[in-house]
Design an enzyme around this catalytic site. Sequence first.
Site, mmCIF file in Angstrom:
data_model
loop_
_atom_site.group_PDB
_atom_site.id
_atom_site.type_symbol
_atom_site.label_atom_id
_atom_site.label_comp_id
_atom_site.label_asym_id
_atom_site.label_seq_id
_atom_site.Cartn_x
_atom_site.Cartn_y
_atom_site.Cartn_z
ATOM 1 N N TYR A 195 -14.561 5.931 8.524
ATOM 2 C CA TYR A 195 -13.549 6.364 7.553
ATOM 3 C C TYR A 195 -14.009 5.953 6.161
ATOM 4 O O TYR A 195 -14.250 4.779 5.900
ATOM 5 C CB TYR A 195 -12.220 5.685 7.884
ATOM 6 C CG TYR A 195 -11.031 6.083 7.032
ATOM 7 C CD1 TYR A 195 -9.993 6.828 7.570
ATOM 8 C CD2 TYR A 195 -10.918 5.692 5.704
ATOM 9 C CE1 TYR A 195 -8.871 7.176 6.810
ATOM 10 C CE2 TYR A 195 -9.825 6.038 4.923
ATOM 11 C CZ TYR A 195 -8.807 6.780 5.486
ATOM 12 O OH TYR A 195 -7.712 7.128 4.727
ATOM 13 N N HIS B 292 0.780 -1.232 0.000
ATOM 14 C CA HIS B 292 0.000 0.000 0.000
ATOM 15 C C HIS B 292 0.817 1.290 0.000
ATOM 16 O O HIS B 292 0.314 2.349 -0.384
ATOM 17 C CB HIS B 292 -0.927 0.006 1.222
ATOM 18 C CG HIS B 292 -2.196 0.767 1.007
ATOM 19 N ND1 HIS B 292 -2.268 1.916 0.240
ATOM 20 C CD2 HIS B 292 -3.469 0.555 1.465
ATOM 21 C CE1 HIS B 292 -3.499 2.370 0.232
ATOM 22 N NE2 HIS B 292 -4.255 1.574 0.954
ATOM 23 N N THR C 165 -4.967 10.550 -0.697
ATOM 24 C CA THR C 165 -6.320 10.356 -0.173
ATOM 25 C C THR C 165 -6.641 11.365 0.926
ATOM 26 O O THR C 165 -5.757 11.990 1.499
ATOM 27 C CB THR C 165 -6.505 8.936 0.411
ATOM 28 O OG1 THR C 165 -5.572 8.747 1.491
ATOM 29 C CG2 THR C 165 -6.299 7.887 -0.651
#
Length: 792
Positions: free
Chosen positions: A600, A479, A613
């Site tokens: 979230y 990630h 993001t």
Amino acid sequence: MAEAHQAVAFQFTVTPEGIDLQLSHQALTEIYLSGLRSWKKRLIRLKNSVITGVYPASPSSWLFVVIAILATMYTRSDPSMGLIAKIQEHLPVSQSMSAQCQTVVSAVLFSTMLWLSLIFTMRLCLKQLLSYHRWMFEQHGKMSNTTKVWMALVRIFSGRQPLLYSYQGSLPNLPVPAIKDTLKRYLESVRPLMDSTEFERMTKLASEFESSLGHRLQWYLKLKALWAANYVSDWWEEYIYLRGRSPIMVNSNYYGMDFLYVTPTPIQAARAGNTIHAFLLYRRKLNREEIKPVSLAPAPQHKCTVIPLCAAQCERMFNTTRTPGEETDTVQHWQDSDYIAVYHRGRYFRLWVYQAGRLLSPREIEYQIQRILDDPSSPSPGEEKLGALTAGDRVPWAKVRKEYFSTGVNKRSLDCIEKAAFFVTLDDDEQGMMGEDPAASLDRYAKSLLHGKCYDRWFDKSFSVVIYKNGKNGLNAEHSWADAPVVAHLWEYALATDSFQLGYNEEGHCKGEVDSSLPRPQKLNWEIPSECQEQVAQSLAVAQALADDLDFHVFSFRVFGKGKIKKCRMSPDAFIQLALQLAYYRVTVAHDREMFCLTYEASMTRLFREGRTETVRSCSNESCAFIRALEADVCRRLFRSASEKHQHLYRMAMTGAGIDRHLFCLYVVSKYLGVESPFLKEVLSEPWRLSTSQTPIQQVELFDLVNHPEYISCGGGFGPVADDGYGVSYSIVGENMINFHISCKHSCPDTGAHKFGAQIKKALLDLLHLLCPDQSESKKTEASPPEDKKDQ
């Protein structure tokens, strides 16, 4: 060993007559063609850097400007208003150059400066235009005249035929929100989660922070925003991802699934051949910047996408690995790699994907993969479960890497894995929607992609491709280097290219011929001492406990999709988010808690340069009021109010006015300054019990969902963020399908992936019935999916 001899360019022997050189023409040809490929790539990069550097103009426009200036000069007019003469006066020329030649050189220099000035002006104008975001907040179906004029200007200044990175220099920087606005929005977001006493205490903390330390931290943050391309992204990558010392498997990595109802071929090697070749075709397009920049339309009814998104995350897609460190990891990227790393039954192989500078065909890659599958060799001692080091805690892996993998044969083998284009696992299991219980098999499929056996993936690689024994595939992605939409773009291309362009023959094999003289894949060698093997076992135990605790549920909701939701004049994303809120509320009520939670939802900020993001705090005063009203059988006005609030929050996050990244960066600055903020400490320690993300289909043109609805990927998912919470990923496919991936932990008695999934289904039906009774179908059962079949 014939292949080894072919790799030697020349041999020599010492004889009484002297040294006898024995040149291998084939090997020299191989070296020449391989070098030629390397130089072609360098020239392509150089050409693209020039084209991107002058965009939105083109290099040929320079010639047009030069000719125009020279033409006006020959008509005895001076378009430079005396500047050409000034340049000529200060031109360092030899006496042999004539006056006319000096004039031409000066005119060319002036034309070049004028051309560069025009490019700078066009970029500045485009940057200012792209800083306008009011279009996102306008009412659906209605566009103001200002936005229409803005859209026309964006088209004019955007240029034509952009390369992948053409817009990078024109994207605006992420703005730093006013600290007063961020604190106001934060307090508004936590109000439904606190009682009056708690909220009053938090309001006081926020006020003290704003009046004292906040403005000092804000000053440093604004200074960074002036200097850096993005004031968030580098700190986000380092402190959220790379400095994390817990396992990245489950906690950070995520996965993507194959087609849900179709297996193009049941032959493992053939599926690997097409899939690997498709990835390498994408890498070629990426290197040449031939991938069209991802862009947005200002409104759903406008098919023309004119608003570009940042493409910076694409740069580290291939030839990249995450390297462990004792304090922080690093992301290493290499310019090129002409091989991939393959794992099968405990052995690691290097598979060359180029031959004489030529990319191997899918059939040739299948042939090489079959060689690995048929290889009878056994793993070296300690080799089989070596990948568990990448699945466990980061500090032990960093220490082991430094002690046992920094020299000798282990370093060479580890380098082969880390510098590979990407990693491939040939899995002996069969996965997919199959058997008597397809729902349970889909859950097992998701868990397999997310963690496998905890040692048969290399979790540090930018992404690992998994090819199962029955021809199903999937991928697992690290990630830190990029977010899911970037990897999803690659995955969509690979799936579509595999099935619709490359295809298979009647027997299920890849198409094409095979060069049987290809060198065999090289088995990597290891010398793993017993002390290192003990650490491998410890890392495996940590990873296995994490995997065993993971509860997963994947399902396709087929009663209705975005088609019916849009007919109700509602945002599909807002609809689903409210359904998740309702489902969570009902789950807690079932456990006699009756509570909401900090939620979230990931939103991208790629409208800005190097954007990643931002968080949409989906749990709001409006959503809580609606859910309480719904449970008390009250009206639908609150539903629309909650939906509109969610859309507003999402747009604020996309346009740089979010809450969490600003607070995060303020916290990082406070740590650098060595000061403590009770407010920031408490804010950043709040758990996200409901972590959600949507994975949209970006390349709709690659899939014909009308004529071939069975070619649907189920999307992907990730692990839960909080030990007592849920991770929910969803993808809206076509007009009548929504896929959900739900994760939580068995160790928490209050959570359950399947019971939460059941509540999501019920919530979706209840919301549709409330919003559009005429659109809902009471007691309708979910449409039965088509049977899994092969594409012959």
